[in-house]
Scaffold this motif. Sequence first.
Motif, PDB file in Angstrom:
ATOM      1  N   ASN A 172       0.813  -1.209   0.000  1.00 47.78           N
ATOM      2  CA  ASN A 172       0.000   0.000   0.000  1.00 47.78           C
ATOM      3  C   ASN A 172       0.848   1.261   0.000  1.00 47.78           C
ATOM      4  O   ASN A 172       2.023   1.254   0.363  1.00 47.78           O
ATOM      5  N   ASN A 193      -2.466  -6.103   0.948  1.00 47.26           N
ATOM      6  CA  ASN A 193      -2.878  -4.702   1.010  1.00 47.26           C
ATOM      7  C   ASN A 193      -2.272  -3.953  -0.166  1.00 47.26           C
ATOM      8  O   ASN A 193      -1.055  -3.793  -0.258  1.00 47.26           O
ATOM      9  N   LEU A 194      -3.131  -3.493  -1.068  1.00 44.88           N
ATOM     10  CA  LEU A 194      -2.730  -2.742  -2.264  1.00 44.88           C
ATOM     11  C   LEU A 194      -3.358  -1.355  -2.281  1.00 44.88           C
ATOM     12  O   LEU A 194      -3.440  -0.723  -3.331  1.00 44.88           O
ATOM     13  N   SER A 195      -3.789  -0.879  -1.151  1.00 46.52           N
ATOM     14  CA  SER A 195      -4.488   0.400  -1.101  1.00 46.52           C
ATOM     15  C   SER A 195      -3.573   1.563  -1.452  1.00 46.52           C
ATOM     16  O   SER A 195      -2.351   1.496  -1.334  1.00 46.52           O
ATOM     17  N   LEU A 202      -7.174  -5.424 -12.057  1.00 47.14           N
ATOM     18  CA  LEU A 202      -6.496  -6.483 -11.324  1.00 47.14           C
ATOM     19  C   LEU A 202      -6.278  -7.672 -12.242  1.00 47.14           C
ATOM     20  O   LEU A 202      -7.124  -7.965 -13.097  1.00 47.14           O
ATOM     21  N   LEU A 217      -8.051  -2.903  -1.244  1.00 51.87           N
ATOM     22  CA  LEU A 217      -7.814  -2.264  -2.543  1.00 51.87           C
ATOM     23  C   LEU A 217      -8.270  -0.814  -2.567  1.00 51.87           C
ATOM     24  O   LEU A 217      -8.458  -0.229  -3.626  1.00 51.87           O
ATOM     25  N   ASN A 220      -7.691   3.316  -5.196  1.00 54.16           N
ATOM     26  CA  ASN A 220      -7.154   3.048  -6.521  1.00 54.16           C
ATOM     27  C   ASN A 220      -8.105   3.627  -7.573  1.00 54.16           C
ATOM     28  O   ASN A 220      -8.924   4.493  -7.253  1.00 54.16           O
ATOM     29  N   LEU A 240     -12.760  -1.839  -0.505  1.00 50.91           N
ATOM     30  CA  LEU A 240     -12.668  -1.226  -1.832  1.00 50.91           C
ATOM     31  C   LEU A 240     -13.011   0.259  -1.815  1.00 50.91           C
ATOM     32  O   LEU A 240     -13.449   0.815  -2.825  1.00 50.91           O
ATOM     33  N   ASN A 243     -12.736   4.054  -4.972  1.00 51.40           N
ATOM     34  CA  ASN A 243     -12.458   3.608  -6.327  1.00 51.40           C
ATOM     35  C   ASN A 243     -13.528   4.189  -7.251  1.00 51.40           C
ATOM     36  O   ASN A 243     -14.178   5.188  -6.897  1.00 51.40           O
TER      37      ASN A 243
END
Length: 287
Positions: A172, A193-195, A202, A217, A220, A240, A243
Amino acid sequence: MQGNTCLAQCATKISFSLTTALTQPACVTELNLRGQNLELLPPSLERLQRLRLLFAHENHLRHLPSNLAQMDSLRVLFVNKNSLLDLPPAIGNLHRLRQLQIEQNMLTELPPSIGGLDSLRYLMGAYNNFTSLPEQLGQLARLEYFDVSHNQLLFLPASLGSLRSLRYVYLNDNKLQSLPAHFADLTQLEELNLSNNQLEELPASLGSCQNLKVLILSGNQLKTLPKSLSKLQALEMLILNDNQLTALPRSLRKLKKLKTVIVKQNAFTPAARRQAETALPGAKLYF
């Protein structure tokens, strides 16, 4: 015999200062130098050939002595919260190292030799200035915990998919625009964790992470989610927020363990909300 005699004279429990440690090198297995305003570690540190744990965090270190890489008894190395500009080029020679904490420094890269840390299980590198990671990272076959959050990463090495022991991954707060296609090989992954990146989509392979329980996420630029997420049968929490989603895939209804879905600050219509709530009766949804 002389070495055994020296060990017999060592106290079983003793707190060493750096000066004292260097006068009794055969006795020292743990050295705590935390918060002592150190600007350098002496090269003579290599005399501590039995040293297993070195805590040198919260100092003012800008470099580490190159011969630190010769201390092959090291299991744990804490040098976080310093001002490190680099790591010793031969750090990969520390074949017994299990935990490396280098977060909150000024590092811009990891040396290619990092792949030689074949016992490493925990790598914490958050709050540095990494823009990329070396492909040799994929050689860390035992790595379980990986945190390089709060950096400047633009992309990830394709070799990331080779880290099949990974369980917890924190990416993240970087600048990632895409992910490697080989997430399918991360079969032990439990939390991702890709926030706060710049992801617009994806990879479908993410759906093959069969042990994933928490997927974050937020922050993003996602407009849709891949249908393959319905394969994440262990998933319990999906976050999420922030987004550009207008709906959730109906296929998420297959996720029987999913208990929490947070999708605040997206673009759901009232109809899309009702549809999501109907599809996921066993989950608590937060719009």
